[in-house]
Every structure is written in C-alpha cells, then in structure tokens.
Design a protein around this motif. Sequence first.
Motif, PDB file in Angstrom:
ATOM      1  N   ASN A 324      -9.948  18.724 -12.634  1.00  0.00           N
ATOM      2  CA  ASN A 324     -10.320  20.128 -12.409  1.00  0.00           C
ATOM      3  C   ASN A 324      -9.119  21.022 -12.146  1.00  0.00           C
ATOM      4  N   SER A 325      -7.926  20.450 -12.076  1.00  0.00           N
ATOM      5  CA  SER A 325      -6.758  21.236 -11.677  1.00  0.00           C
ATOM      6  C   SER A 325      -6.215  22.076 -12.819  1.00  0.00           C
ATOM      7  N   SER A 326      -5.759  23.274 -12.451  1.00  0.00           N
ATOM      8  CA  SER A 326      -5.264  24.208 -13.459  1.00  0.00           C
ATOM      9  C   SER A 326      -3.937  23.756 -14.056  1.00  0.00           C
ATOM     10  N   SER A 327      -3.088  23.106 -13.243  1.00  0.00           N
ATOM     11  CA  SER A 327      -1.849  22.583 -13.819  1.00  0.00           C
ATOM     12  C   SER A 327      -1.806  21.078 -13.613  1.00  0.00           C
ATOM     13  N   ARG A 328      -0.936  20.395 -14.338  1.00  0.00           N
ATOM     14  CA  ARG A 328      -0.878  18.929 -14.304  1.00  0.00           C
ATOM     15  C   ARG A 328      -0.371  18.453 -12.950  1.00  0.00           C
ATOM     16  N   ARG A 329      -0.843  17.300 -12.532  1.00  0.00           N
ATOM     17  CA  ARG A 329      -0.424  16.693 -11.271  1.00  0.00           C
ATOM     18  C   ARG A 329       0.211  15.345 -11.557  1.00  0.00           C
ATOM     19  N   GLY A 330       1.156  14.951 -10.690  1.00  0.00           N
ATOM     20  CA  GLY A 330       1.644  13.581 -10.724  1.00  0.00           C
ATOM     21  C   GLY A 330       0.963  12.822  -9.594  1.00  0.00           C
ATOM     22  N   TYR A 331       0.826  11.517  -9.743  1.00  0.00           N
ATOM     23  CA  TYR A 331       0.297  10.737  -8.629  1.00  0.00           C
ATOM     24  C   TYR A 331       0.708   9.273  -8.714  1.00  0.00           C
ATOM     25  N   PHE A 332       0.706   8.636  -7.554  1.00  0.00           N
ATOM     26  CA  PHE A 332       1.027   7.219  -7.389  1.00  0.00           C
ATOM     27  C   PHE A 332       0.014   6.725  -6.370  1.00  0.00           C
ATOM     28  N   VAL A 333      -0.978   5.969  -6.844  1.00  0.00           N
ATOM     29  CA  VAL A 333      -2.039   5.509  -5.950  1.00  0.00           C
ATOM     30  C   VAL A 333      -2.063   3.980  -5.948  1.00  0.00           C
ATOM     31  N   HIS A 334      -1.727   3.389  -4.823  1.00  0.00           N
ATOM     32  CA  HIS A 334      -1.651   1.935  -4.738  1.00  0.00           C
ATOM     33  C   HIS A 334      -2.786   1.384  -3.870  1.00  0.00           C
ATOM     34  N   SER A 335      -2.753   0.081  -3.581  1.00  0.00           N
ATOM     35  CA  SER A 335      -3.871  -0.553  -2.878  1.00  0.00           C
ATOM     36  C   SER A 335      -3.463  -1.225  -1.576  1.00  0.00           C
ATOM     37  N   CYS A 336      -2.256  -0.931  -1.105  1.00  0.00           N
ATOM     38  CA  CYS A 336      -1.835  -1.514   0.166  1.00  0.00           C
ATOM     39  C   CYS A 336      -2.501  -0.748   1.308  1.00  0.00           C
ATOM     40  N   TYR A 337      -2.953  -1.482   2.296  1.00  0.00           N
ATOM     41  CA  TYR A 337      -3.624  -0.883   3.443  1.00  0.00           C
ATOM     42  C   TYR A 337      -2.560  -0.244   4.334  1.00  0.00           C
ATOM     43  N   GLN A 338      -2.220   1.009   4.047  1.00  0.00           N
ATOM     44  CA  GLN A 338      -1.227   1.701   4.855  1.00  0.00           C
ATOM     45  C   GLN A 338      -1.372   3.200   4.731  1.00  0.00           C
ATOM     46  N   HIS A 339      -0.576   3.922   5.505  1.00  0.00           N
ATOM     47  CA  HIS A 339      -0.681   5.379   5.569  1.00  0.00           C
ATOM     48  C   HIS A 339       0.715   5.919   5.836  1.00  0.00           C
ATOM     49  N   GLY A 340       1.241   6.738   4.935  1.00  0.00           N
ATOM     50  CA  GLY A 340       2.573   7.298   5.138  1.00  0.00           C
ATOM     51  C   GLY A 340       3.631   6.467   4.449  1.00  0.00           C
ATOM     52  N   HIS A 341       4.461   7.112   3.627  1.00  0.00           N
ATOM     53  CA  HIS A 341       5.441   6.384   2.822  1.00  0.00           C
ATOM     54  C   HIS A 341       6.847   6.976   2.853  1.00  0.00           C
ATOM     55  N   MET A 342       6.953   8.286   2.733  1.00  0.00           N
ATOM     56  CA  MET A 342       8.234   8.890   2.348  1.00  0.00           C
ATOM     57  C   MET A 342       9.374   8.676   3.325  1.00  0.00           C
ATOM     58  N   GLU A 343       9.063   8.581   4.603  1.00  0.00           N
ATOM     59  CA  GLU A 343      10.130   8.496   5.596  1.00  0.00           C
ATOM     60  C   GLU A 343      10.641   7.079   5.809  1.00  0.00           C
ATOM     61  N   TYR A 344      10.011   6.111   5.129  1.00  0.00           N
ATOM     62  CA  TYR A 344      10.362   4.728   5.406  1.00  0.00           C
ATOM     63  C   TYR A 344      10.862   4.013   4.163  1.00  0.00           C
ATOM     64  N   VAL A 345      11.908   3.234   4.344  1.00  0.00           N
ATOM     65  CA  VAL A 345      12.478   2.470   3.246  1.00  0.00           C
ATOM     66  C   VAL A 345      11.412   1.538   2.667  1.00  0.00           C
ATOM     67  N   ARG A 346      10.624   0.941   3.525  1.00  0.00           N
ATOM     68  CA  ARG A 346       9.597   0.007   3.123  1.00  0.00           C
ATOM     69  C   ARG A 346       8.452   0.719   2.382  1.00  0.00           C
ATOM     70  N   GLY A 347       8.236   1.970   2.726  1.00  0.00           N
ATOM     71  CA  GLY A 347       7.142   2.705   2.117  1.00  0.00           C
ATOM     72  C   GLY A 347       7.512   3.375   0.809  1.00  0.00           C
ATOM     73  N   SER A 348       8.775   3.808   0.662  1.00  0.00           N
ATOM     74  CA  SER A 348       9.081   4.628  -0.513  1.00  0.00           C
ATOM     75  C   SER A 348      10.167   4.053  -1.398  1.00  0.00           C
ATOM     76  N   THR A 349      11.351   3.788  -0.823  1.00  0.00           N
ATOM     77  CA  THR A 349      12.475   3.468  -1.689  1.00  0.00           C
ATOM     78  C   THR A 349      12.549   1.988  -2.058  1.00  0.00           C
ATOM     79  N   CYS A 350      11.908   1.130  -1.277  1.00  0.00           N
ATOM     80  CA  CYS A 350      11.952  -0.308  -1.573  1.00  0.00           C
ATOM     81  C   CYS A 350      10.576  -0.906  -1.763  1.00  0.00           C
ATOM     82  N   SER A 351       9.602  -0.069  -2.007  1.00  0.00           N
ATOM     83  CA  SER A 351       8.223  -0.556  -1.941  1.00  0.00           C
ATOM     84  C   SER A 351       7.808  -1.293  -3.204  1.00  0.00           C
TER      85      SER A 351
END
Length: 409
Positions: A324-351
């Motif tokens: 339904n969005s007017s412009s294109r979106r990017g997304y990354f949807v995974h299945s690990c039971y967690q919340h919050g990624h960007m501030e952590y090496v384990r969540g974002s850069t080494c995940s």
Amino acid sequence: MAALLLPLTILSLVTAGIVAVHNVSISLLDSAVARGAVCLDGTPPAYAYSPGFGDGVDNWHVFLQGGGWCHNVDNCLDRTRDPKGSSAKLMTEQNGVASFGGMLDANSTLNPDFYNWHVFKIFYCDGSSFMSNVEDVDPKHNLTYRGARIYDAMMDELLRIGMGNAKNALLSGTSAGGLATTLHCDKFQSLFHNTTKVKCVSDSGFFVHGEHFIGADWREAYFFNVISTHGLTNMLPTSCTSKFSPTLCIFPENLVPHIQTPLFLIESAFDKYQISNNVFSPSDASPRWINCINNLTFCNWSEIKIMKDFRYTFINTLKSTIENSSSRRGYFVHSCYQHGHMEYVRGSTCSLFVGNGLANKTIAQAVGDWFFDRSEFQEMDMLNDLPRNCTGFDDQPTLEKKCRDHIHH
Ligand SMILES: *[C@@H]1O[C@H](CO)[C@@H](O)[C@H](O)[C@H]1NC(C)=O
Ligand SMILES: *[C@@H]1O[C@H](CO)[C@@H](O)[C@H](O)[C@H]1NC(C)=O
Ligand SMILES: *[C@@H]1O[C@H](CO)[C@@H](O)[C@H](O)[C@H]1NC(C)=O
Ligand SMILES: *[C@@H]1O[C@H](CO)[C@@H](O)[C@H](O)[C@H]1NC(C)=O
Ligand SMILES: *[C@@H]1O[C@H](CO)[C@@H](O)[C@H](O)[C@H]1NC(C)=O
Ligand SMILES: *[C@@H]1O[C@H](CO)[C@@H](O)[C@H](O)[C@H]1NC(C)=O
Ligand SMILES: *[C@@H]1O[C@H](CO)[C@@H](O)[C@H](O)[C@H]1NC(C)=O
Ligand SMILES: *[C@@H]1O[C@H](CO)[C@@H](O)[C@H](O)[C@H]1NC(C)=O
Ligand SMILES: *[C@@H]1O[C@H](CO)[C@@H](O)[C@H](O)[C@H]1NC(C)=O
C-alpha cells in the motif's frame, strides 16, 4: 565541541586494540532548556556526537534511542528516577559515556558503509517517541511532556554544526526510537537540499495493531493511554488522522504507506518485545507464559502456536503495508527471537545467524546496499516458521572472527 570529542574517539580506538564499540562522551543540550525542550523531569536533553572523518565528513547518521513509552502519570513519574526520564540520571548511570556499537561503530571492518560518518545519538527521555509537546507542566507531579521539542532542538543543533550541507543523511532508531523514526522521517528529509540523499531506517519499530490477532484490544488500550498521557492527539500525521482514529495512527501499518522518504524496516517476525508485551497484558499473562517468553525451552505447544500466529499476522501486515506504500520500501525480516539490532555488533554488523534466505547478508550490508542503491533490499525469512533462539549461538570472539572472514571473502 567537535575538537574535544575527536581525540577521545580516536584514543579509545587505539588504546583498546580490538574493540567492538567505541566510547563517546555524552553532552547535555543546555540551550534547549530556554525553549522548554526538556526531559520528563525538566532536565536538559542529552546527545552523544562522534564527528565524521575521511570521506565520511559529508555524511550524517542521526540515531534516536528507544525504550518503550510511559502510559500514565505514575509510569512517567517512575521514569524520572531513571535515564529514560532524566538526563541527570543518564549522566550518573553511564558516567557521561555512551558506547557506539554495531552500525554506530567507527570500525571499518565491522561497519564498512557507515563507520566514518558523523554519528549523533539522541537519548530518549520523554516517553512518547519524541512526539509530545504539552505547554503546561503538570503542577501536581512536576512532569513535562516535550518530546517533539527535544527532537526539534536537536535538529537545530545538528544544522548548527553543519548537517545542512550533508551529501548523505540517515535517520534511524530502535524500538520506540524506530517508531519515532517513522513518525519524523518526512520532517527530517525536509531539512535538506534536494541534492542530499536522505533515507530512514526503522529498527524493530513496526508495532503491529493486528486487529484479528489476540491482544488487539489490549494493544489499542495501551496506545490510547500513551496518546492521552502525552497529549498526542493532534501531533500525529494528518495523512493518517484524516482517515483513522489517533490510536490507530500510532501503529506503523497505518503510517508507513504515507511516508514519502525512502524507508527501510529491520524486523524479526518473532519480535521479542511485541510477543512479550503486546499479546497479553501484564494482568493476563500466566506464570507459564512468562517463563516461556523468558526462555523458549519452557514453551509448550500452544504457546509456540501463539508465536507462530503472531508471525503470520506480522508478516501479512508488513507485506500489505509495503504493497500500500506510495514509494518503495526496503526490509530485512528474520526469525530470531530478538528485538533491536542496529546498536549491537551481534545484531547488525555480524549477524550471520540471521542468514537463511536473506541474500546471505548481514543487516549492516543490507542497509548499506539499500542506502547506496546497490540493490533494492527486500528480504524476508519465509523458511523458518518457528522462533529461533539466536542468542546462545557463539561467544563474542568466535562471532567476530566469523564476521571478519565473511566480510573479507
Ligand atoms: C568504554 O567505556 C566502558 C565503561 O564506560 C569501559 O568499560 C570500556 O573499557 C571502554 N571501552 C573503550 C574501548 O574505551
Ligand atoms: C575492528 O574490528 C575487528 C574485528 O573485531 C578487529 O579485528 C579490529 O582490531 C578492529 N579495529 C580497530 C581499529 O579496533
Ligand atoms: C520541578 O522540576 C524543576 C526542574 O527539575 C525543579 O527545578 C523544581 O524544583 C521542581 N519543583 C517541584 C515542586 O518539585
Ligand atoms: C532542486 O531544487 C532546485 C531549486 O530549488 C530546482 O531547480 C531543481 O529542479 C531541483 N532538483 C530536483 C532533482 O528536484
Ligand atoms: C500451555 O500453557 C498455557 C499457558 O500459557 C496453558 O493454558 C495450557 O494449558 C498449556 N498447555 C499444555 C498442553 O500444557
Ligand atoms: C533456559 O532453559 C534451558 C533449559 O532448561 C537452560 O539450560 C538455560 O540455562 C535457561 N536459560 C536461562 C537464561 O535461564
Ligand atoms: C537461548 O539459548 C541460550 C543458551 O542455550 C539460553 O541460555 C537462553 O535462555 C535461550 N533464550 C531464549 C529466549 O530461549
Ligand atoms: C492496504 O490497502 C487495502 C485496500 O485499501 C486495505 O484493505 C488494507 O487494510 C491495507 N493494509 C494495511 C496494512 O493497511
Ligand atoms: C555467503 O557469503 C560468504 C562470504 O561472503 C560466502 O563465503 C558464502 O559462500 C556465501 N554463502 C552462500 C550460500 O552464498
């Protein structure tokens, strides 16, 4: 200010040898007090700024901290006793220092696309996703509801120190900060010339309404209380409030379609916060369920079924929102039971553990590809329909070695 901070940043990188974070001193924006841009307890808002360097000097990453919401006076009053409502408490608790990890890190190995950008983290002390703007101080409790003023004061500070001339600008945030990113994204974009590439990343900020999934009444009642406590009725985007009630307009599924600026969503289909907090109210959660959300090995089949149903609702809501969005979106949807990624090496850069069908990329690589238009990243893990426990995966050194090997190949 910049001149004082830079040596601190470099020094901490050099002296520590191998580091997965870098330390940045926290500053108070005292000039904000005069315009009433203050935390719940009346203290000045806080930020941590790590200046850009090398070919990153024209690039700005503004990060909005998260940390839930307060939904009544007592709850907001509780926050004045900790960093989520008071910069004085933040300074004491963190010794005036913030750790920048993950996609905020200055390490080029771990964070190749964003490591040398200006990074400006705005601390969260208003309990309203940076949306409140109530003129009167609550006289009985001495509480101030001024999140939107904090956001505006911080933007003025960013423009004062040079962000207006950015070549690239990114607004991001996690959790309540991810919701704030969605809510402020178009306003952020409007700060720049049309030659600046401006994009937003909402990390774990897609809180679903899911009207047919258990707990919908609870979710609505909760956010209704957030909105009334903070006087947000007239603060939400009119593109949404012209169609829906204010309560529905705090749910991203009703907000995201109208956002004009490019937006990327980082999510788990088994978002730990939403499964833990937004399905059953605290009074409806059984001790069994509490054990299950705290340790998946204790979950019985019917509890796992609730999680699978959550995923089904989440994925369908997200897909329909994107369509339904007017412009294109990017997304990354995974299945690990967690919340919050960007501030952590384990969540974002080494995940790497979130691999499985997600183009064999880490979250940081995915966001980098999307930001710089190397690819339009739209990946969702459709293979795992059970929550994956990705925390007991590895120790940090092993993880970082795997990460180095991955990046260098
Ligand atoms: C960062 O600060 C924390 C405590 O505030 C300290 O334990 C850690 O060693 C510091 N790290 C670096 C790389 O300086
Ligand atoms: C960056 O991270 C890698 C991987 O953990 C590490 O080997 C390297 O020493 C770090 N670089 C700096 C400058 O700290
Ligand atoms: C209210 O908060 C302000 C700012 O922190 C403080 O200066 C003032 O003394 C407080 N007033 C009361 C009645 O607690
Ligand atoms: C950018 O703005 C300038 C003047 O404001 C206008 O002339 C130009 O056409 C705009 N460029 C784009 C790509 O919108
Ligand atoms: C599973 O746990 C729920 C509570 O979360 C309980 O109501 C249900 O009876 C349990 N089912 C079985 C088969 O033990
Ligand atoms: C979770 O449960 C498993 C199995 O009972 C146990 O080995 C593990 O230590 C528990 N983890 C925590 C954090 O309690
Ligand atoms: C994940 O696994 C680790 C190690 O086995 C365990 O300690 C932890 O409790 C698990 N987490 C969840 C949420 O089940
Ligand atoms: C997308 O639009 C359709 C048609 O207007 C509507 O039925 C659906 O609810 C929308 N999806 C979301 C998530 O808002
Ligand atoms: C994933 O990426 C790594 C490093 O970039 C590569 O070595 C590996 O073969 C890739 N795996 C798949 C399945 O493409």
